[in-house]
Design a protein around this motif. Structure first.
Motif, PDB file in Angstrom:
ATOM      1  N   LEU A 411      18.801 -61.407 102.458  1.00 17.25           N
ATOM      2  CA  LEU A 411      19.770 -60.182 102.228  1.00 17.25           C
ATOM      3  C   LEU A 411      19.756 -59.901 100.729  1.00 17.25           C
ATOM      4  O   LEU A 411      19.810 -58.698 100.222  1.00 17.25           O
ATOM      5  N   SER A 412      19.262 -60.918  99.635  1.00 20.87           N
ATOM      6  CA  SER A 412      19.479 -60.288  98.281  1.00 20.87           C
ATOM      7  C   SER A 412      18.108 -60.729  97.719  1.00 20.87           C
ATOM      8  O   SER A 412      17.317 -61.540  98.285  1.00 20.87           O
ATOM      9  N   ARG A 413      17.688 -59.954  96.564  1.00 27.77           N
ATOM     10  CA  ARG A 413      16.687 -60.124  95.908  1.00 27.77           C
ATOM     11  C   ARG A 413      16.852 -60.006  94.554  1.00 27.77           C
ATOM     12  O   ARG A 413      17.922 -59.656  94.065  1.00 27.77           O
ATOM     13  N   GLY A 414      15.825 -60.715  93.598  1.00 27.15           N
ATOM     14  CA  GLY A 414      16.206 -60.720  92.153  1.00 27.15           C
ATOM     15  C   GLY A 414      16.838 -62.116  91.621  1.00 27.15           C
ATOM     16  O   GLY A 414      16.203 -63.094  91.831  1.00 27.15           O
ATOM     17  N   ALA A 415      17.779 -62.230  90.730  1.00 30.09           N
ATOM     18  CA  ALA A 415      18.118 -63.180  89.812  1.00 30.09           C
ATOM     19  C   ALA A 415      18.948 -64.268  90.822  1.00 30.09           C
ATOM     20  O   ALA A 415      19.277 -63.803  91.864  1.00 30.09           O
ATOM     21  N   PRO A 416      18.945 -65.463  90.676  1.00 25.40           N
ATOM     22  CA  PRO A 416      19.458 -66.425  91.445  1.00 25.40           C
ATOM     23  C   PRO A 416      21.298 -66.068  91.614  1.00 25.40           C
ATOM     24  O   PRO A 416      21.743 -65.389  90.869  1.00 25.40           O
ATOM     25  N   VAL A 417      21.420 -66.555  92.855  1.00 29.91           N
ATOM     26  CA  VAL A 417      23.076 -66.340  93.441  1.00 29.91           C
ATOM     27  C   VAL A 417      23.660 -67.386  93.802  1.00 29.91           C
ATOM     28  O   VAL A 417      23.176 -68.547  93.860  1.00 29.91           O
ATOM     29  N   ARG A 418      24.981 -67.360  93.846  1.00 25.39           N
ATOM     30  CA  ARG A 418      25.868 -68.427  94.169  1.00 25.39           C
ATOM     31  C   ARG A 418      27.072 -68.148  95.087  1.00 25.39           C
ATOM     32  O   ARG A 418      27.242 -66.867  95.198  1.00 25.39           O
TER      33      ARG A 418
END
Length: 427
Positions: A411-418
């Motif tokens: 679903l997401s791309r780029g910097a890390p998520v939480r």
């Protein structure tokens, strides 16, 4: 407010493509189009190219939304068939029958929105016509929300279950909170840079509760105005707020010196009371049952994290997960399923976190993931899909899992998520 239109199987007078909707139409949401297909399979749906500016964009969003819903099979047209369908003045019944389609959808932008027609292939008849009023295409977010709503209407008409395309996911990234559409588009920051953590949606989808590390507090963000207000604050730690199912209050974790416990308060911050008695252990991540009568939460009172349940007033505490021992024992981040039948959580297995569910009926366990490390799960409102954080692509990103088929998508791309939180159905 738009009106959801679905036509009954026994419809005697078929609507024609050019016929406008009339205000006195009284058909209501929840009635299925009577398509002919094997009940044990997913109906095949063709999205026909529309006409005019923006039609390709609408078609692409509809196809993607219906595909991501995992309840219908979107049948692709090759370039020649797509061009022929676009030029045709009537549905190509022979082509759609050959492709095995149960229905065909055509969406055409108009000066005031989008005109939608649905064709029943077996009956060779128009099954549904509807005009969706919407914003100008220059309003990308509003336009996409309208098309997502169209996809959800169509999925409900085809299958009897409303889609989740018009939902959003809140998450943490780079010391801010963000929102993203269910298809991964329209990423939007909703807080300034600071220390916001643990977002959680209100039941009506109009606000988000979250915790702040510095200064320690629980806050409530109004999505319409962008303004936040403090619900609880003070010394120590505040973490993992969650709304009560009726929206009247919140549960959250708070501790000062000796452990962390679950507390509750109204949405104005009044009536704060401690629910758990952890005796110096950490008790965090509360999640309500759909009826609001019970809470599941993580507690380390046994010496390591496990999932427990208790009544909403803090009584009748019960260990939910089977008590495990050893250095690897670690169960956390529970989320009660929308149907109330199970609790989703993360469990450390062979040194890596994987997602699991536990049945409330017989305490049976089911492992959902095995690729990479997988954490922070959150149910979608349909009780079938969930969003989670995984490092399977090399960086911690948001992924979506269809629990019935095992299908996953990034679903997401780029910097890390939480810490993602999936919204309720939005209007």
């Amino acid at each position: 407010m738009t009106i959801h239109l679905v036509v009954r199987r026994a419809l005697a007078a078929l609507l024609v493509l050019s016929a406008p909707l009339v205000a006195q139409d009284s058909t209501t949401r929840g009635v299925r189009i009577g398509l002919t297909y094997d009940p044990g399979s997913r109906p095949g749906i063709v999205v026909i190219p529309g006409r005019g500016a923006g039609s390709d964009s609408v078609r692409a969003i509809l196809q993607r939304d219906l595909d991501f819903g995992d309840r219908v099979s979107v049948i692709a047209l090759d370039a020649a068939d797509a061009a022929a369908a676009e030029r045709a003045t009537a549905p190509n019944w022979a082509l759609f029958t050959k492709l095995g389609a149960a229905a065909a959808v055509q969406a055409t932008p108009t000066p005031t929105g989008v005109h939608v027609a649905v064709y029943d292939i077996a009956k060779q008849a128009t099954a549904l016509v509807r005009d969706y009023p919407g914003p100008a295409m220059s309003d990308a977010r509003g336009w996409r929300a309208m098309v997502h709503g169209m996809a959800d209407d169509l999925e409900e008409a085809f299958t009897g279950t409303r889609g989740i395309a018009r939902t959003r996911i809140a998450f943490e990234r780079g010391r801010r909170l963000w929102l993203v559409d269910s298809d991964g588009a329209e990423v939007q920051a909703i807080t300034e840079q600071g220390y916001p953590v643990s977002p959680s949606w209100s039941p009506n989808g109009t606000s988000i509760a979250y915790a702040v590390v510095i200064p320690a507090q629980v806050a409530l963000l109004d999505l319409a105005t962008g303004r936040s207000r403090t619900i609880a604050s003070g010394s120590g730690t505040y973490i993992s707020p969650v709304f009560m199912p009726d929206g009247s209050g919140l549960a959250y974790a708070h501790g000062v010196d000796n452990g962390v416990d679950i507390w509750s308060a109204t949405t104005t911050g009044s009536g704060a009371q401690r629910l758990s008695v952890g005796q110096g252990s950490d008790n965090v991540s509360p999640t309500y049952s759909p009826d609001g009568r019970r809470l599941a939460f993580m507690s380390a009172r046994a010496g390591h994290p496990e999932i427990y349940t208790m009544d909403a007033d803090g009584t009748n505490v019960d260990l939910l997960t089977p008590l495990d021992f050893g250095e690897s024992a670690f169960r956390s981040n529970p989320d009660w399923s929308p149907d109330g039948r199970s609790v989703l959580f993360q469990s450390r297995i062979a040194g890596t976190f994987q997602l699991m569910t536990i049945s409330l009926r017989d305490r049976s366990l089911k492992q959902l993931t095995s690729d990479g490390s997988n954490e922070d799960p959150s149910w979608a409102s349909d009780g079938r899909h969930l969003v989670f954080v995984s490092n399977r692509s090399g960086v911690k990103q948001l992924w979506v899992l269809d629990t019935e088929t095992g299908r996953t998508r990034q679903l997401s791309r780029g910097a890390p998520v939480r810490n993602p939180s999936w919204s309720p159905r939005l209007h």
